[in-house]
Scaffold this active site. Structure first.
Site, short mmCIF file in Angstrom:
data_model
loop_
_atom_site.label_atom_id
_atom_site.label_comp_id
_atom_site.label_asym_id
_atom_site.label_seq_id
_atom_site.Cartn_x
_atom_site.Cartn_y
_atom_site.Cartn_z
N GLU A 22 33.72 44.41 30.47
CA GLU A 22 33.24 44.67 29.09
C GLU A 22 32.84 46.13 28.92
O GLU A 22 33.08 46.73 27.86
CB GLU A 22 32.07 43.74 28.76
CG GLU A 22 32.49 42.29 28.65
CD GLU A 22 31.31 41.33 28.56
OE1 GLU A 22 31.43 40.32 27.88
OE2 GLU A 22 30.26 41.60 29.18
N GLU A 27 32.75 35.02 34.73
CA GLU A 27 31.55 34.27 34.36
C GLU A 27 31.78 32.76 34.38
O GLU A 27 30.89 31.99 34.70
CB GLU A 27 31.07 34.69 32.95
CG GLU A 27 30.48 36.10 32.88
CD GLU A 27 31.51 37.16 32.54
OE1 GLU A 27 32.72 36.90 32.73
OE2 GLU A 27 31.10 38.25 32.10
N1 COA Z 1 25.43 41.01 40.91
C1 COA Z 1 24.66 41.25 41.98
N2 COA Z 1 25.12 41.61 43.18
C2 COA Z 1 26.46 41.70 43.31
C3 COA Z 1 27.34 41.46 42.24
C4 COA Z 1 26.78 41.11 40.99
N3 COA Z 1 27.51 40.91 39.89
N4 COA Z 1 28.61 41.63 42.68
C5 COA Z 1 28.52 41.99 43.99
N5 COA Z 1 27.21 42.03 44.36
C6 COA Z 1 26.68 42.38 45.69
C7 COA Z 1 26.88 41.27 46.70
O1 COA Z 1 25.86 40.31 46.57
C8 COA Z 1 26.80 42.05 47.97
O2 COA Z 1 25.45 42.32 48.25
P1 COA Z 1 24.88 42.17 49.77
O3 COA Z 1 25.70 43.14 50.60
O4 COA Z 1 23.44 42.56 49.67
O5 COA Z 1 25.11 40.75 50.15
C9 COA Z 1 27.46 43.37 47.62
O6 COA Z 1 27.41 43.48 46.21
C10 COA Z 1 28.92 43.46 48.05
O7 COA Z 1 29.60 42.33 47.50
P2 COA Z 1 30.42 41.27 48.40
O8 COA Z 1 30.46 39.99 47.65
O9 COA Z 1 29.88 41.25 49.77
O10 COA Z 1 31.85 41.96 48.39
P3 COA Z 1 33.25 41.26 48.57
O11 COA Z 1 34.23 42.35 48.70
O12 COA Z 1 33.21 40.21 49.63
O13 COA Z 1 33.49 40.48 47.18
C11 COA Z 1 33.53 40.28 44.76
C12 COA Z 1 33.66 41.19 46.00
C13 COA Z 1 33.63 41.17 43.54
C14 COA Z 1 34.68 39.26 44.77
C15 COA Z 1 32.19 39.51 44.78
O14 COA Z 1 31.14 40.44 45.06
C16 COA Z 1 31.86 38.81 43.48
O15 COA Z 1 32.44 37.79 43.17
N6 COA Z 1 30.87 39.36 42.71
C17 COA Z 1 30.41 38.76 41.49
C18 COA Z 1 31.25 39.21 40.31
C19 COA Z 1 30.79 38.50 39.05
O16 COA Z 1 30.76 37.29 38.97
N7 COA Z 1 30.45 39.28 38.02
C20 COA Z 1 29.99 38.77 36.77
C21 COA Z 1 28.50 38.76 36.75
S1 COA Z 1 27.87 38.09 35.23
#
Ligand code: COA
Length: 256
Positions: free
Chosen positions: A110, A130
């Site tokens: 967004e 989401e």
């Molecule tokens: N909010 C808070 N923390 C987040 C985040 C978010 N939207 N997206 C990633 N992070 C954090 C993870 O918790 C992790 O923190 P940690 O190292 O303290 O555990 C760090 O960022 C790295 O992310 P990680 O998940 O370990 O990386 P990855 O390469 O394995 O996966 C994604 C990447 C993008 C697939 C995964 O992080 C994800 O699905 N994130 C959420 C995205 C999302 O749903 N966004 C919409 C939010 S409303």
């Protein structure tokens, strides 16, 4: 400004970097407030003629709202009325370029869509995840996707939450260009510099006009465009543009 934002201005181009790479530049309320401040500076400063928004680190533009902060609101109504970073960015009157260097997910997507021009690295990935968490976007997700890629592609992204590659985003019209990771920022700066060299009032007015065109009936949109054109035509910069053309020299625009 937030410790997780870097804001620089050089040669009439402002660059705002979301700087929380260990959390994939996930947005906190503090970052949202900082973004409001940065946009206010862009709007009020004659120094800024174009803004670039990008993310720090190789992995993410932004992974959206910091999920861990979303429970902090006392009521659903407080959540609904939170300071929204996408609203803040859409309030920027200067042209805004998103330089998308990695994940643009949820509010990160967004945020990119709140910018006027999107340039993506080949490593960028886009999603509206989401729905996997149990809710939907709230910062312009559906309208932004539908406007850029049409209803079917938007529905595919919204209903599945699955990631889309930079190439797919280009084919669907979500981004204007795909670059290598190394050339992303040079290319974004090149476009920003071109914009910064144009007449600033005309550039700001072109943005107003483009935004309004989506929302107005056809004939009204043309009337409005003609009014905006007349305002531009009456500026000192337009007189300078005509004089420079006649004298075969580059124009010197002053945002007057
Ligand atoms: N909010 C808070 N923390 C987040 C985040 C978010 N939207 N997206 C990633 N992070 C954090 C993870 O918790 C992790 O923190 P940690 O190292 O303290 O555990 C760090 O960022 C790295 O992310 P990680 O998940 O370990 O990386 P990855 O390469 O394995 O996966 C994604 C990447 C993008 C697939 C995964 O992080 C994800 O699905 N994130 C959420 C995205 C999302 O749903 N966004 C919409 C939010 S409303």
């Amino acid at each position: 400004m937030s410790a997780h934002l870097r804001f620089e201005i050089a040669d009439h181009v402002a660059t705002l970097t979301l700087e929380r790479p260990d959390k994939l530049n996930a947005m906190t309320p503090d970052m949202a407030r900082g973004l409001v401040e940065a946009v206010a500076t862009c709007n009020s400063s004659d120094e800024v003629r174009c803004l670039i928004v990008t993310g720090a680190g190789p992995k993410a533009f932004s992974a959206g709202s910091d999920i861990s902060t979303l429970d902090a609101y006392a009521t659903p109504w407080d959540f609904r009325n939170r300071e929204d970073y996408c609203d803040a960015l859409r309030a920027c009157r200067k042209p805004v370029i998103a330089a998308i260097n990695g994940y643009a997910l949820g509010g990160g997507l967004e945020t990119a869509m709140a910018c006027d021009i999107r340039i993506a690295s080949s490593s960028a990935r886009f999603a509206a995840p989401e729905i996997k968490l149990g809710w939907i976007g709230g910062g312009g997700m559906a309208v932004g996707l539908a406007q850029s890629m049409g209803m079917s592609n938007a529905a595919l992204m919204l209903f599945t939450g699955e990631m889309v590659t930079a190439e797919q985003a280009l084919a669907w019209g979500l981004v204007s260009e795909v670059t290598s990771p190394q050339t992303l920022m040079p290319r974004a700066r090149e476009v920003a510099t071109q914009i910064a060299q144009r007449a600033p009032i005309a550039a700001e007015t072109a943005k107003l006009n483009l935004r309004a065109a989506h929302q107005m009936p056809y004939e009204k949109a043309i009337e409005y465009e003609r009014d905006l054109q007349a305002i531009c035509f009456a500026t000192e910069d337009a007189a300078e543009g005509r004089a420079a053309f006649a004298e075969r020299r580059p124009p010197v625009f002053r945002r007057r």
